[in-house]
Scaffold this active site. Structure first.
Site, mmCIF file in Angstrom:
data_model
loop_
_atom_site.group_PDB
_atom_site.id
_atom_site.type_symbol
_atom_site.label_atom_id
_atom_site.label_comp_id
_atom_site.label_asym_id
_atom_site.label_seq_id
_atom_site.Cartn_x
_atom_site.Cartn_y
_atom_site.Cartn_z
ATOM 1 N N CYS A 27 9.679 4.336 3.636
ATOM 2 C CA CYS A 27 9.821 3.058 2.926
ATOM 3 C C CYS A 27 10.947 3.041 1.905
ATOM 4 O O CYS A 27 11.938 2.356 2.100
ATOM 5 C CB CYS A 27 8.496 2.699 2.269
ATOM 6 S SG CYS A 27 7.164 2.523 3.451
ATOM 7 N N LEU A 76 0.822 -1.216 0.000
ATOM 8 C CA LEU A 76 0.000 0.000 0.000
ATOM 9 C C LEU A 76 0.854 1.263 0.000
ATOM 10 O O LEU A 76 1.988 1.281 0.476
ATOM 11 C CB LEU A 76 -0.976 0.012 1.172
ATOM 12 C CG LEU A 76 -0.456 0.071 2.605
ATOM 13 C CD1 LEU A 76 -0.040 1.467 3.015
ATOM 14 C CD2 LEU A 76 -1.552 -0.411 3.536
HETATM 15 C C1 UGA Z 1 5.960 3.159 -1.258
HETATM 16 C C2 UGA Z 1 5.503 2.269 -2.424
HETATM 17 O O1 UGA Z 1 5.004 3.073 -3.481
HETATM 18 C C3 UGA Z 1 4.401 1.315 -1.956
HETATM 19 O O2 UGA Z 1 4.053 0.453 -3.018
HETATM 20 C C4 UGA Z 1 4.955 0.489 -0.776
HETATM 21 O O3 UGA Z 1 3.982 -0.392 -0.272
HETATM 22 C C5 UGA Z 1 5.363 1.446 0.336
HETATM 23 O O4 UGA Z 1 6.380 2.346 -0.164
HETATM 24 C C6 UGA Z 1 5.892 0.624 1.468
HETATM 25 O O5 UGA Z 1 6.961 0.027 1.294
HETATM 26 O O6 UGA Z 1 5.229 0.499 2.479
HETATM 27 P P1 UGA Z 1 4.989 5.371 -0.103
HETATM 28 O O7 UGA Z 1 6.225 5.382 0.725
HETATM 29 O O8 UGA Z 1 3.664 5.576 0.536
HETATM 30 O O9 UGA Z 1 4.854 3.957 -0.874
HETATM 31 O O10 UGA Z 1 5.186 6.506 -1.166
HETATM 32 P P2 UGA Z 1 5.312 6.627 -2.752
HETATM 33 O O11 UGA Z 1 4.022 7.021 -3.323
HETATM 34 O O12 UGA Z 1 6.007 5.449 -3.309
HETATM 35 O O13 UGA Z 1 6.301 7.889 -2.851
HETATM 36 C C7 UGA Z 1 7.628 7.783 -2.344
HETATM 37 C C8 UGA Z 1 8.408 9.042 -2.623
HETATM 38 O O14 UGA Z 1 8.727 9.148 -3.999
HETATM 39 C C9 UGA Z 1 7.723 10.343 -2.249
HETATM 40 O O15 UGA Z 1 8.639 11.166 -1.576
HETATM 41 C C10 UGA Z 1 7.339 10.926 -3.591
HETATM 42 O O16 UGA Z 1 7.295 12.331 -3.552
HETATM 43 C C11 UGA Z 1 8.456 10.442 -4.463
HETATM 44 N N1 UGA Z 1 8.121 10.355 -5.902
HETATM 45 C C12 UGA Z 1 7.138 9.519 -6.334
HETATM 46 C C13 UGA Z 1 8.837 11.102 -6.823
HETATM 47 O O17 UGA Z 1 9.746 11.874 -6.462
HETATM 48 N N2 UGA Z 1 8.535 10.998 -8.149
HETATM 49 C C14 UGA Z 1 7.564 10.179 -8.605
HETATM 50 O O18 UGA Z 1 7.345 10.116 -9.826
HETATM 51 C C15 UGA Z 1 6.847 9.415 -7.666
#
Ligand code: UGA
Length: 435
Positions: free
Chosen positions: A262, A154
């Site tokens: 994460c 998630l």
């Molecule tokens: C992430 C994974 O997406 C989930 O699938 C996983 O279950 C989760 O970690 C976990 O291990 O529990 P999350 O940490 O909620 O989820 O956040 P993301 O949506 O993955 O974003 C992570 C980071 O990447 C954020 O700081 C976001 O700003 C950054 N990001 C995301 C970017 O810089 N560019 C993008 O295109 C997408």
């Protein structure tokens, strides 16, 4: 009789899992060792910001399907299936994950288990952990208790949706009985692809998924570095790449990079574990993924410093965003706060605003100044930094903000604003990876 479920550890993952399983119709008992957290949840209050979750929590406290406790004895007596949802943070001073909370759960639960049940690990763990915990469980509780591994994918901000409509389920099992129980528990979700596998593969799927996502983000941010050097535009580059279905546009947003509880710690734990297994070469590239990600934060600070004339001394900096991403109040390893703190250390007067993460930010970083609105945070600013792409910031009126700042300088750290609109309003608009 339908299974009765427990959820051991009611943090982000556990609170979501507990409420969603109650929504699916199960009787659920959530357990945490933190009595304050349990009291808060039992009152129907959520200690975190997660869209839609508080409603579910309240609904099922009311139906009576969801309850909370701090007693392992009660949990052991209640549950047919025990989901383990505790955290596995990065160890202090090293890359490896700290799995001691998992061991603590098994050691606390096992002595009370006196009937058939399945213990299901959901936490993100170094490969090999599940087998070790299975052995421990067998030794402490006997052969009637089995372990399965069912990693969770998630996303914060979409936790309820991702749990009730997952894109896949992974069952790491050692028996057909365990597989059947998991199929029964998740049956109400309907038609979801299920991969049934062994423990190590199930554990690795999660590490690999987060490593891939981190790599995708760092890939586009590496392209942003090249674009900066070549006076090209990474947003247009990313858009053009996205039409290739083999590449796809999701997780290809260039900007300040990834943070949170994460991705950063998971890629480090993955490298550490591969090293222990003698496969470190396979993951050396993740070092680069991590380094590219951290360089974006430094680049952001450099860009801001350039815009205020080469030094932050006597300069006022308005920071929009504290959460590691929008729709979350999680500030763990937040790129936004990292940048704000660095600028503060370099002599800038920084004021931070975030729609929901201010309470957490104030607690963790009391040395920064905070404001209760975007306009208050940007008042008298020599430069404005957009560091978390909340919709509220995307919709800001450049004229309105322009009327309170000292100088119309903005760095869009998330490539979230319309550059033309801001430039038309007289702003000196800069963004990561664009001319
Ligand atoms: C992430 C994974 O997406 C989930 O699938 C996983 O279950 C989760 O970690 C976990 O291990 O529990 P999350 O940490 O909620 O989820 O956040 P993301 O949506 O993955 O974003 C992570 C980071 O990447 C954020 O700081 C976001 O700003 C950054 N990001 C995301 C970017 O810089 N560019 C993008 O295109 C997408």
């Amino acid at each position: 009789m339908p299974y009765r479920l427990t959820v051991l550890g009611t943090g982000y993952l556990g609170a979501t899992h507990a409420a969603c399983m109650a929504e699916l119709g199960f009787e659920v008992l959530g357990l945490d060792v933190d009595p304050e957290k349990i009291a808060t949840l039992q009152r129907g209050e959520l200690p975190i910001h997660e869209p839609g979750l508080e409603e579910l929590l309240r609904r099922h406290l009311a139906t009576g399907r969801l309850r909370f406790t701090t007693s392992y004895e009660e949990a052991a007596a209640f549950g047919d299936v025990h989901f383990v949802c505790v955290g596995t943070p990065q160890k202090k001073g090293e890359y490896a994950a700290d799995v001691s909370y998992l061991d603590a759960v098994i050691e606390s639960l096992a002595p009370h288990l006196d009937r058939d049940c399945l213990v299901v690990g959901k936490s993100t763990v170094p490969v090999g952990t599940a087998q070790r915990l299975a052995d421990k469980l067998a030794a402490l509780a006997g052969p009637q208790v089995e372990l399965a591994w069912n990693p969770e994918f998630l996303r914060e901000g979409f936790a309820v949706q991702d749990t009730l409509k997952p894109d896949r389920l992974v069952f790491g099992v050692a028996s057909e009985r365990a597989e059947k129980i998991l199929r029964d528990v998740y049956g109400p979700l309907g038609d979801v692809p299920i991969v049934v596998t062994d423990f190590p593969t199930a554990e690795l799927v999660k590490s690999a998924a987060n490593a891939f996502l981190a790599t995708k983000i760092s890939f586009i941010n590496a392209m942003a570095e090249v674009c900066e050097a070549a006076h090209a535009d990474v947003r247009q580059l990313s858009l053009a790449l996205s039409f290739d279905e083999r590449i796809g546009g999701r997780f290809l947003n260039p900007g300040l990079g990834f943070g949170g509880g994460c991705l950063p710690k998971d890629i480090r734990a993955f490298m550490a574990r591969a090293g222990e297994l003698g496969a470190d070469q396979a993951l050396t590239f993740l070092r680069e993924v991590d380094a590219i990600n951290m360089r974006r934060r430094a680049r952001m600070v450099d860009l801001a410093r350039d815009l205020v004339g080469g030094s932050f001394h006597t300069k006022t900096v308005g920071v929009l965003g504290a959460a590691f991403k929008p729709n979350s109040d999680d500030i763990r390893d937040s790129p936004a706060l990292d940048v704000a703190l660095t600028i503060g250390q370099q002599g800038g007067a920084v004021t931070v605003y975030d729609p929901v993460a201010l309470t957490n930010a104030r607690k963790a970083h009391p040395t920064l100044d905070y404001a209760d609105s975007a306009l208050d945070a940007t008042r008298h600013a020599d430069v404005v930094l957009l560091l978390t792409e909340w919709q509220e910031f995307v919709e800001l009126d450049p004229e309105r903000v322009g009327s309170v700042v000292s100088a119309r300088n903005i760095v869009d750290g998330r490539n979230a604003l319309d550059a033309e609109t801001w430039r038309a309003a007289g702003w000196n608009y800069r963004a990561l990876g664009r001319p």
